[in-house]
Scaffold this motif. Sequence first.
Motif, PDB file in Angstrom:
ATOM      1  N   ALA A 107     -37.462  42.429  34.077  1.00 67.40           N
ATOM      2  CA  ALA A 107     -36.375  43.347  34.408  1.00 67.40           C
ATOM      3  C   ALA A 107     -35.018  42.645  34.339  1.00 67.40           C
ATOM      4  O   ALA A 107     -34.879  41.475  34.724  1.00 67.40           O
ATOM      5  CB  ALA A 107     -36.589  43.923  35.797  1.00 67.40           C
ATOM      6  N   GLN A 108     -34.041  43.339  33.835  1.00 62.61           N
ATOM      7  CA  GLN A 108     -32.686  42.818  33.819  1.00 62.61           C
ATOM      8  C   GLN A 108     -32.024  43.098  35.173  1.00 62.61           C
ATOM      9  O   GLN A 108     -32.167  44.197  35.717  1.00 62.61           O
ATOM     10  CB  GLN A 108     -31.867  43.482  32.708  1.00 62.61           C
ATOM     11  N   PRO A 109     -31.317  42.134  35.735  1.00 62.22           N
ATOM     12  CA  PRO A 109     -30.666  42.379  37.026  1.00 62.22           C
ATOM     13  C   PRO A 109     -29.554  43.415  36.890  1.00 62.22           C
ATOM     14  O   PRO A 109     -29.021  43.637  35.803  1.00 62.22           O
ATOM     15  CB  PRO A 109     -30.094  41.002  37.396  1.00 62.22           C
ATOM     16  N   THR A 110     -29.240  44.043  37.994  1.00 58.95           N
ATOM     17  CA  THR A 110     -28.116  44.976  38.029  1.00 58.95           C
ATOM     18  C   THR A 110     -26.862  44.198  38.415  1.00 58.95           C
ATOM     19  O   THR A 110     -26.857  43.455  39.400  1.00 58.95           O
ATOM     20  CB  THR A 110     -28.374  46.095  39.049  1.00 58.95           C
ATOM     21  N   TYR A 111     -25.813  44.358  37.616  1.00 60.76           N
ATOM     22  CA  TYR A 111     -24.572  43.622  37.867  1.00 60.76           C
ATOM     23  C   TYR A 111     -23.502  44.553  38.423  1.00 60.76           C
ATOM     24  O   TYR A 111     -23.505  45.764  38.174  1.00 60.76           O
ATOM     25  CB  TYR A 111     -24.063  42.989  36.573  1.00 60.76           C
ATOM     26  N   LYS A 112     -22.575  43.953  39.156  1.00 59.66           N
ATOM     27  CA  LYS A 112     -21.391  44.684  39.612  1.00 59.66           C
ATOM     28  C   LYS A 112     -20.152  43.905  39.203  1.00 59.66           C
ATOM     29  O   LYS A 112     -20.185  42.671  39.043  1.00 59.66           O
ATOM     30  CB  LYS A 112     -21.434  44.884  41.123  1.00 59.66           C
ATOM     31  N   ASP A 113     -19.053  44.621  39.012  1.00 58.19           N
ATOM     32  CA  ASP A 113     -17.817  44.001  38.562  1.00 58.19           C
ATOM     33  C   ASP A 113     -17.205  43.152  39.665  1.00 58.19           C
ATOM     34  O   ASP A 113     -17.422  43.387  40.865  1.00 58.19           O
ATOM     35  CB  ASP A 113     -16.802  45.064  38.136  1.00 58.19           C
ATOM     36  N   THR A 114     -16.448  42.131  39.266  1.00 58.54           N
ATOM     37  CA  THR A 114     -15.680  41.316  40.208  1.00 58.54           C
ATOM     38  C   THR A 114     -14.205  41.371  39.816  1.00 58.54           C
ATOM     39  O   THR A 114     -13.846  41.869  38.747  1.00 58.54           O
ATOM     40  CB  THR A 114     -16.156  39.851  40.193  1.00 58.54           C
ATOM     41  N   ASP A 115     -13.363  40.842  40.706  1.00 54.84           N
ATOM     42  CA  ASP A 115     -11.921  40.793  40.435  1.00 54.84           C
ATOM     43  C   ASP A 115     -11.515  39.474  39.788  1.00 54.84           C
ATOM     44  O   ASP A 115     -10.327  39.241  39.531  1.00 54.84           O
ATOM     45  CB  ASP A 115     -11.127  40.983  41.736  1.00 54.84           C
ATOM     46  N   LYS A 116     -12.494  38.631  39.510  1.00 55.80           N
ATOM     47  CA  LYS A 116     -12.180  37.313  38.969  1.00 55.80           C
ATOM     48  C   LYS A 116     -11.592  37.444  37.569  1.00 55.80           C
ATOM     49  O   LYS A 116     -12.029  38.282  36.766  1.00 55.80           O
ATOM     50  CB  LYS A 116     -13.445  36.464  38.947  1.00 55.80           C
ATOM     51  N   GLU A 117     -10.608  36.596  37.233  1.00 55.56           N
ATOM     52  CA  GLU A 117      -9.885  36.705  35.965  1.00 55.56           C
ATOM     53  C   GLU A 117     -10.179  35.580  34.985  1.00 55.56           C
ATOM     54  O   GLU A 117     -10.088  35.774  33.776  1.00 55.56           O
ATOM     55  CB  GLU A 117      -8.372  36.751  36.233  1.00 55.56           C
ATOM     56  N   THR A 118     -10.509  34.385  35.502  1.00 54.52           N
ATOM     57  CA  THR A 118     -10.686  33.212  34.640  1.00 54.52           C
ATOM     58  C   THR A 118     -12.140  32.752  34.657  1.00 54.52           C
ATOM     59  O   THR A 118     -12.746  32.610  35.722  1.00 54.52           O
ATOM     60  CB  THR A 118      -9.778  32.054  35.088  1.00 54.52           C
ATOM     61  N   VAL A 119     -12.694  32.497  33.471  1.00 58.64           N
ATOM     62  CA  VAL A 119     -14.106  32.126  33.341  1.00 58.64           C
ATOM     63  C   VAL A 119     -14.318  30.669  33.748  1.00 58.64           C
ATOM     64  O   VAL A 119     -13.604  29.765  33.291  1.00 58.64           O
ATOM     65  CB  VAL A 119     -14.591  32.327  31.892  1.00 58.64           C
ATOM     66  N   GLU A 120     -15.335  30.454  34.586  1.00 61.67           N
ATOM     67  CA  GLU A 120     -15.709  29.114  35.018  1.00 61.67           C
ATOM     68  C   GLU A 120     -17.208  28.907  34.809  1.00 61.67           C
ATOM     69  O   GLU A 120     -17.969  29.864  34.603  1.00 61.67           O
ATOM     70  CB  GLU A 120     -15.371  28.912  36.503  1.00 61.67           C
ATOM     71  N   GLU A 121     -17.620  27.637  34.878  1.00 67.25           N
ATOM     72  CA  GLU A 121     -19.037  27.307  34.794  1.00 67.25           C
ATOM     73  C   GLU A 121     -19.802  28.064  35.877  1.00 67.25           C
ATOM     74  O   GLU A 121     -19.388  28.104  37.033  1.00 67.25           O
ATOM     75  CB  GLU A 121     -19.246  25.799  34.977  1.00 67.25           C
ATOM     76  N   GLY A 122     -20.921  28.685  35.500  1.00 62.56           N
ATOM     77  CA  GLY A 122     -21.731  29.422  36.458  1.00 62.56           C
ATOM     78  C   GLY A 122     -21.413  30.899  36.532  1.00 62.56           C
ATOM     79  O   GLY A 122     -22.209  31.669  37.079  1.00 62.56           O
ATOM     80  N   ASP A 123     -20.272  31.297  35.992  1.00 63.75           N
ATOM     81  CA  ASP A 123     -19.927  32.723  35.986  1.00 63.75           C
ATOM     82  C   ASP A 123     -20.813  33.490  35.014  1.00 63.75           C
ATOM     83  O   ASP A 123     -21.289  32.947  34.013  1.00 63.75           O
ATOM     84  CB  ASP A 123     -18.471  32.923  35.568  1.00 63.75           C
ATOM     85  N   THR A 124     -21.003  34.773  35.306  1.00 63.45           N
ATOM     86  CA  THR A 124     -21.642  35.676  34.349  1.00 63.45           C
ATOM     87  C   THR A 124     -20.556  36.557  33.751  1.00 63.45           C
ATOM     88  O   THR A 124     -19.854  37.262  34.479  1.00 63.45           O
ATOM     89  CB  THR A 124     -22.716  36.543  35.008  1.00 63.45           C
ATOM     90  N   VAL A 125     -20.415  36.461  32.434  1.00 64.63           N
ATOM     91  CA  VAL A 125     -19.362  37.217  31.754  1.00 64.63           C
ATOM     92  C   VAL A 125     -19.971  38.328  30.915  1.00 64.63           C
ATOM     93  O   VAL A 125     -21.022  38.155  30.306  1.00 64.63           O
ATOM     94  CB  VAL A 125     -18.499  36.301  30.860  1.00 64.63           C
TER      95      VAL A 125
END
Length: 408
Positions: A107-125
């Motif tokens: 199963a694919q996880p369910t994602y929710k949006d974040t307010d984060k603007e800059t991509v960092e290691e460990g982020d899901t984009v």
Amino acid sequence: MKKKIIVVLMAAVMAASAAACGKDQKEGGADTQTNNQESETDSDTGTDSDTKSDSETEAKADKVEYDVNNCVTLGDYSALHLSLPNTYKVTKKQIDDYANNMAEYYAQPTYKDTDKETVEEGDTVNIDYEGKKDGVAFKGGTAAGHNLTIGSHSFIDGFEEGLIGKKVGETVDLDLTFPENYQSEDLAGADVVFTVKINKIVEVDESVEFELTDEFVKANFNFDTVSDYKKNVKEYLKTTNESNKNMDTRQAALDKLQEICEVTLPEELLTARVSDYIVQYKNEHCSGTTLEDYLKENFNGMTEADFETDITKEMETNLQHELILEAIAAKEGMELDEEAFKSFVQEQMSSYGYGTEEEFYAANGVNAEAGEKYSRKIFVCNRALDKVIEDAAVEYGVTPENEEKEEE
């Protein structure tokens, strides 16, 4: 590299020796963009079976003479009592647990949006991307709304790293090169450009619980309903339990025989078997490298001395079982059933993809001749073990009152 055939349960300790040595074995992960390729021919590494020394192709154990009656004092094996704790019954809970765990794995996880603007290691984009080779989009290189975790190494080198520090809404061109061993010949070693748009940075919504539905099993397992899917799971578990029951019963019989029989191992035979196994292991796994380097790379720095110690320990038990069964076969006047043996070999060849008998035998010994000789001996030993189990009183676990009943 073909999977090594295990001719009899007691020989499994030989194959399991790799697992025994590998308690701290490093895990290897496959990803969606690259495929680890095994070397399929010795010529890839500049070695060939014809160049092996005589010591690497001769079976030392075949030269050791011994009288099994002088090695083994048999106990009364005619009516063993074997008791195993498992019932090997399939319960509704087991079916539900397995079905749900397997489904959640896919199963694919369910994602929710974040307010984060800059991509960092460990982020899901969440990204849209298109890959082009020589200015032309290639098959499998385009997707929209794809969720990618930075640092998962799911894409080729440079893809995820190229998104670090970029902003949501930004589009970036990534000049990358596919690995030389990539599974697609058209893309192996190719220079490409991925145009990637970063839609947003998301995170897993932990509040959403997985639900097993007809739609999910239809999309992922090709069953129309959850009920059909669980029926398939039930049949799989029944088959697995039956196989485990057979294996566990054979192991219990071997353990009991070891308790009631006295075995004196011929030291020369033990030493020769260990030597043969190490040679066979090197021939299988160390093409183009040394055993020392292979162990360091794959078993967290294990030394050859430690490897030999582990093999010797396993081989002692393996030989004790073998000699006991050989003695039982001799006492019962058991001889090789040539027709049954040939049928067994054909079944094994079919199951594991061996094209010729010689290839099959070579997988079970230092060379094909030694492998055939060993296979024949073990086949008779297996028949002796069959008789011991047939004459034994075997009890399986009694189901407690509070345990679920077997699924009907």
